[in-house]
Enzyme design. Structure first.
Site, PDB file in Angstrom:
ATOM      1  N   GLU A  58     -40.037  90.025  61.929  1.00  0.00           N
ATOM      2  CA  GLU A  58     -40.623  89.268  60.736  1.00  0.00           C
ATOM      3  C   GLU A  58     -40.804  87.724  60.970  1.00  0.00           C
ATOM      4  O   GLU A  58     -40.455  86.976  60.231  1.00  0.00           O
ATOM      5  CB  GLU A  58     -40.112  89.533  59.541  1.00  0.00           C
ATOM      6  CG  GLU A  58     -40.148  90.865  58.884  1.00  0.00           C
ATOM      7  CD  GLU A  58     -39.460  91.017  57.690  1.00  0.00           C
ATOM      8  OE1 GLU A  58     -39.608  92.262  57.209  1.00  0.00           O
ATOM      9  OE2 GLU A  58     -38.491  90.390  57.356  1.00  0.00           O
ATOM     10  N   PRO A  59     -41.594  87.304  62.077  1.00  0.00           N
ATOM     11  CA  PRO A  59     -41.666  85.786  62.118  1.00  0.00           C
ATOM     12  C   PRO A  59     -42.359  85.176  61.245  1.00  0.00           C
ATOM     13  O   PRO A  59     -43.632  85.625  60.765  1.00  0.00           O
ATOM     14  CB  PRO A  59     -42.186  85.793  63.430  1.00  0.00           C
ATOM     15  CG  PRO A  59     -42.936  86.894  63.649  1.00  0.00           C
ATOM     16  CD  PRO A  59     -42.224  87.876  62.958  1.00  0.00           C
ATOM     17  N   GLY A  60     -42.059  83.815  60.613  1.00  0.00           N
ATOM     18  CA  GLY A  60     -42.830  83.091  59.754  1.00  0.00           C
ATOM     19  C   GLY A  60     -43.104  81.656  60.266  1.00  0.00           C
ATOM     20  O   GLY A  60     -44.176  81.408  60.762  1.00  0.00           O
ATOM     21  N   ARG A  61     -42.054  80.921  60.412  1.00  0.00           N
ATOM     22  CA  ARG A  61     -42.038  79.590  60.893  1.00  0.00           C
ATOM     23  C   ARG A  61     -42.737  79.447  62.269  1.00  0.00           C
ATOM     24  O   ARG A  61     -43.464  78.690  62.598  1.00  0.00           O
ATOM     25  CB  ARG A  61     -40.681  78.954  60.787  1.00  0.00           C
ATOM     26  CG  ARG A  61     -40.468  77.701  61.321  1.00  0.00           C
ATOM     27  CD  ARG A  61     -39.242  77.257  61.630  1.00  0.00           C
ATOM     28  NE  ARG A  61     -38.294  77.539  60.693  1.00  0.00           N
ATOM     29  CZ  ARG A  61     -37.674  77.120  59.823  1.00  0.00           C
ATOM     30  NH1 ARG A  61     -38.212  75.779  59.411  1.00  0.00           N
ATOM     31  NH2 ARG A  61     -36.938  77.716  58.820  1.00  0.00           N
TER      32      ARG A  61
ATOM     33  N   ARG B  66     -38.430  69.726  52.620  1.00  0.00           N
ATOM     34  CA  ARG B  66     -37.340  70.160  53.800  1.00  0.00           C
ATOM     35  C   ARG B  66     -36.654  69.046  53.953  1.00  0.00           C
ATOM     36  O   ARG B  66     -35.464  68.921  54.375  1.00  0.00           O
ATOM     37  CB  ARG B  66     -38.158  70.646  54.948  1.00  0.00           C
ATOM     38  CG  ARG B  66     -39.062  71.976  54.490  1.00  0.00           C
ATOM     39  CD  ARG B  66     -39.481  72.778  55.750  1.00  0.00           C
ATOM     40  NE  ARG B  66     -38.187  73.265  56.539  1.00  0.00           N
ATOM     41  CZ  ARG B  66     -37.918  72.771  57.641  1.00  0.00           C
ATOM     42  NH1 ARG B  66     -38.179  71.874  58.265  1.00  0.00           N
ATOM     43  NH2 ARG B  66     -36.711  73.544  58.222  1.00  0.00           N
TER      44      ARG B  66
ATOM     45  N   TYR C  27     -32.957  69.943  53.251  1.00  0.00           N
ATOM     46  CA  TYR C  27     -32.192  70.514  54.493  1.00  0.00           C
ATOM     47  C   TYR C  27     -31.678  69.280  55.642  1.00  0.00           C
ATOM     48  O   TYR C  27     -31.569  69.705  56.900  1.00  0.00           O
ATOM     49  CB  TYR C  27     -33.056  71.617  55.353  1.00  0.00           C
ATOM     50  CG  TYR C  27     -33.592  72.593  54.385  1.00  0.00           C
ATOM     51  CD1 TYR C  27     -32.766  73.624  53.784  1.00  0.00           C
ATOM     52  CD2 TYR C  27     -34.736  72.703  54.450  1.00  0.00           C
ATOM     53  CE1 TYR C  27     -33.402  74.624  53.055  1.00  0.00           C
ATOM     54  CE2 TYR C  27     -35.635  73.623  53.742  1.00  0.00           C
ATOM     55  CZ  TYR C  27     -34.784  74.864  52.999  1.00  0.00           C
ATOM     56  OH  TYR C  27     -35.370  75.801  52.353  1.00  0.00           O
TER      57      TYR C  27
ATOM     58  N   CYS D 297     -40.561  59.179  41.981  1.00  0.00           N
ATOM     59  CA  CYS D 297     -39.743  58.517  41.509  1.00  0.00           C
ATOM     60  C   CYS D 297     -38.419  59.070  41.892  1.00  0.00           C
ATOM     61  O   CYS D 297     -37.562  59.750  40.966  1.00  0.00           O
ATOM     62  CB  CYS D 297     -39.803  58.544  40.089  1.00  0.00           C
ATOM     63  SG  CYS D 297     -39.227  57.705  39.281  1.00  0.00           S
TER      64      CYS D 297
HETATM   65  C1  LIG Z   1     -36.411  88.596  55.129  1.00  0.00           C
HETATM   66  C2  LIG Z   1     -37.025  87.755  55.781  1.00  0.00           C
HETATM   67  N1  LIG Z   1     -37.758  87.853  56.863  1.00  0.00           N
HETATM   68  C3  LIG Z   1     -38.219  86.973  57.547  1.00  0.00           C
HETATM   69  C4  LIG Z   1     -38.161  85.700  57.314  1.00  0.00           C
HETATM   70  C5  LIG Z   1     -38.890  84.551  57.809  1.00  0.00           C
HETATM   71  O1  LIG Z   1     -38.077  83.813  58.576  1.00  0.00           O
HETATM   72  P1  LIG Z   1     -38.949  82.667  59.652  1.00  0.00           P
HETATM   73  O2  LIG Z   1     -39.920  81.769  58.962  1.00  0.00           O
HETATM   74  O3  LIG Z   1     -37.480  81.799  59.965  1.00  0.00           O
HETATM   75  O4  LIG Z   1     -39.258  83.024  60.817  1.00  0.00           O
HETATM   76  C6  LIG Z   1     -37.351  85.445  56.077  1.00  0.00           C
HETATM   77  C7  LIG Z   1     -36.929  83.639  55.905  1.00  0.00           C
HETATM   78  O5  LIG Z   1     -35.931  83.260  56.607  1.00  0.00           O
HETATM   79  C8  LIG Z   1     -36.706  86.381  55.551  1.00  0.00           C
HETATM   80  O6  LIG Z   1     -35.748  86.145  54.425  1.00  0.00           O
HETATM   81  N1  LIG Z   2     -37.271  77.237  53.430  1.00  0.00           N
HETATM   82  C1  LIG Z   2     -36.410  77.337  54.745  1.00  0.00           C
HETATM   83  C2  LIG Z   2     -36.526  78.768  55.340  1.00  0.00           C
HETATM   84  C3  LIG Z   2     -35.930  79.570  54.338  1.00  0.00           C
HETATM   85  C4  LIG Z   2     -36.373  80.882  54.954  1.00  0.00           C
HETATM   86  C5  LIG Z   2     -36.669  81.976  53.985  1.00  0.00           C
HETATM   87  N2  LIG Z   2     -35.628  83.083  54.180  1.00  0.00           N
HETATM   88  C6  LIG Z   2     -36.825  76.115  55.535  1.00  0.00           C
HETATM   89  O1  LIG Z   2     -37.870  75.422  55.290  1.00  0.00           O
HETATM   90  O2  LIG Z   2     -36.444  76.144  56.568  1.00  0.00           O
END
Ligand SMILES: Cc1ncc(COP(=O)(O)O)c(C=O)c1O
Ligand SMILES: N[C@@H](CCCC[NH3+])C(=O)O
Length: 451
Positions: A304-307, A348, A352, A379
């Protein structure tokens, strides 16, 4: 002229003769003139290529060891109808974490079977919608949720012949992020069901007791922005061990394991992102080796890659406003460069301590530099985009500043703080631009604020 770090900037980013930034063939200055600022500019081809890279790398690596992989794009990083459609067109599925994300994926035409639903506190309505959409899997996050999903499935007329696919989210005690990972036994966090003490195993068995539910697998996501690939291998081992424990205890062999996302990207020059093909190969050989050790067949795998799909595809363009030199106690000068957004479009840094880089986008600027701090217009004194960066000494009001690698958790975590209007997302491709999420307007504010 210094170039653009290829890991940090979108693949379609170049510099023109004046040192201005060009994105997929469009000068940043033109994009800003047409769409206003701040604006998130998303390189569509880069998104598609990253998506494809995951499908190809993981498909090949796991294909070589005899199993298949589904890549779920984690929509929490950034989801819009266009992006969900691109992900689907490139062969990805979509991981959603709420009813809203689920609605966007479905609106994009992603078939329910190619969508997963997560959430540590899903509402009945969210579960019912997922059941109704026949999502590929609902990832249950607590023991209590198992019975709720079963009940909602039953109310929807689902039974032994037509079961609702369910995964169990497991916490393996492995936590990673930044540059290190830790492995602990007991968990003290809100997600998932702990492997320690047999809770996860019991939850899997509990799912098996419900005739409306089909136990398709177990899931473990260990963190985000992870640079140490070893953490994923340790996690995979733990999950394969759990799969074997379930087989031994109940005879049920889990068809699938989801190993989560969390692959790190580069935010500032010099950082190296996780290399997707080598990660895929390492993970595939770990999974194959552990299955051979145990003497069991390979599970189907999902990730499950997002970032790492969307993060580096996007640049935020800001207009520079006030430029204010401030003399510090030690006599040195810090130049505060204010931009027309800030913590509402990128939380962010404040949340973070996340690091970003920036450069002038409309021109090269002078070679002599000042010690600058890029700040927003909120502000709030913590409204800092970049605490410390060398910028051309002639940076001036009206200049454009580009901040790369804002594709993940930028627009998706944006707010209306100080009633700023959330910026649009503009997709660029082959010399053309298209708004995929429009800028908010005051009418949008008043549509919510009904007096
Ligand atoms: C269950 C789950 N899957 C996938 C992701 C996607 O993570 P990332 O965007 O770091 O790949 C997250 C966020 O960390 C998550 O909580
Ligand atoms: N929102 C976080 C990551 C959260 C991942 C979600 N599980 C970030 O910007 O780095």
């Amino acid at each position: 002229m210094t170039g653009l770090d290829a890991h940090v900037w979108p693949q379609g980013a170049t510099l023109d003769a004046d040192g201005g930034i060009v994105l997929a063939g469009l000068p940043a200055a033109e994009l800003a003139a047409e769409h206003g600022t701040p604006v998130y500019v998303l390189d569509e081809q880069h998104f598609r290529d990253r998506a494809r890279l995951f499908v190809r790398s993981f498909g090949e690596a796991f294909g070589d060891v005899g199993t298949t992989v589904d890549v779920y794009y984690a929509g929490k990083a950034f989801l819009s109808v266009a992006v969900a459609r691109w992900a689907h067109e490139e062969g990805l599925r979509v991981d959603t974490a709420s009813g809203g994300e689920l609605a966007v994926a479905l609106r994009a035409g992603v078939p329910g079977s190619a969508v997963g639903l997560h959430g540590n506190n899903k509402s009945d309505a969210e579960i019912a919608r997922a059941v109704d959409a026949r999502v590929g899997r609902i990832v249950v996050d607590s023991v209590a949720e198992i019975a709720r999903v079963a009940q909602i499935a039953q109310a929807a007329g689902r039974g032994p012949e037509d079961r609702v696919p369910v995964m169990v989210r497991v916490t393996t005690g492995i936590h990673a992020g930044g540059h290190e990972f830790v492995s602990t036994a007991h968990e003290d966090q809100k997600f998932g069901i702990s492997l320690a003490g047999g809770a996860a195993l019991a939850a899997l068995q509990e799912v098996l007791r419900h005739e409306e539910l089909e136990l398709v697998g177990a899931h473990a996501h260990i963190g985000s922005q992870i640079q140490d690939a070893q953490a994923f291998e340790v996690n995979a081992r733990a999950m394969l061990g759990l799969r074997e424990s379930l087989r031994a205890a109940s005879g049920h062999l889990l068809p699938e394991l989801d190993l989560g996302g969390g692959y790190g990207i580069a935010y500032v020059p010099g950082e190296i992102p996780i290399d997707v093909p080598s990660l895929a190969r390492d993970l595939a050989s770990t999974v194959a080796a552990v299955c051979a050790e145990i003497g069991t067949s390979m599970p189907r795998i999902s990730i499950e890659p997002g970032r790492s799909v969307v993060g580096s595809t996007t640049v935020t363009l800001y207009r520079v406003g006030v430029v204010k030199p401030v003399t510090l106690d030690d006599g040195s000068v810090r130049t505060y460069v204010s931009v027309d957004g800030g913590m509402s479009d990128n939380i962010r840094p404040a949340l973070y301590d996340a690091r970003y880089t920036a450069r002038l986008a409309n021109r090269q600027g002078s070679t002599d530099t000042v010690r600058a701090r890029v700040v927003g217009k909120h502000c709030e004194s913590g409204d800092i985009v970049i605490p410390d960066i060398a910028l051309p000494a002639d940076v001036a009001p009206g200049d454009l500043l580009a901040v790369p690698a804002t594709g993940a958790y930028g627009r998706s975590m944006a707010s209306n703080y100080n009633l700023l209007l959330r910026p649009p997302v503009v997709a660029v491709h082959d010399g053309t631009s298209r708004v995929v999420v429009r800028r908010e307007t005051e009418d949008d504010l008043f549509a919510l604020d009904v007096g």
